[in-house]
Design a protein around this motif. Structure first.
Motif: not given
Length: 143
Positions: A1-7, A54-58
């Motif tokens: 999830m962090k990777i998705i949020h970052s990219y 995405i950020g809330l999930g992460w």
């Protein structure tokens, strides 16, 4: 999830810059607000809202949130790194998305091309400033 949020954040930042610069150019050069301008602004709005989800999930899965729960808010506020990730970054990104959403809403109510560009330029620009102010740059480049 962090990777998705970052990219996904790279896409958000790029589109937010493009939409803001496009609106500033349209405003300063008295251009006509065309479908291309509408699409750039709308796509930016959509991408930022997806990033929020995405950020809330992460956020609720992150080690920072777990640390916040362990040490409490008082201790977290005293730790600049933990405060950035658990309070400042999420709050500023939500405020940025609120500004972007307001800009989209205000542009729709404008009857002139100049008014449309002005609403997007001001509110997307404010959103961009808020985003840039609280990106955890050191962690972003290390991920």
């Amino acid at each position: 999830m962090k990777i998705i949020h970052s990219y996904w954040a790279y896409l958000v930042l790029a589109l937010l810059i493009i939409a803001t610069v496009n609106a500033i150019i349209g405003l300063t050069q008295n251009k006509e607000f065309k479908d291309k301008d509408l699409r750039i602004s709308l796509f930016t709005l959509i991408v930022t809202h997806i990033q929020l989800l995405i950020g809330l999930g992460w956020y609720f899965m992150s080690p920072s949130y777990k640390a916040l729960k362990e040490v409490g808010m008082g201790e977290a506020m005293g730790n600049s790194g933990l405060r950035l990730l658990t309070v400042e970054h999420p709050l500023m990104m939500i405020i940025a998305i609120i500004f972007i959403t307001i800009g989209w809403s205000k542009h729709k109510k404008q009857t002139t091309d100049k008014g449309k560009f002005k609403a997007i330029a001001i509110f997307y620009g404010l959103g961009l400033l808020f985003v840039l102010s609280r990106i955890p740059w050191t962690q972003w480049f290390n991920s």
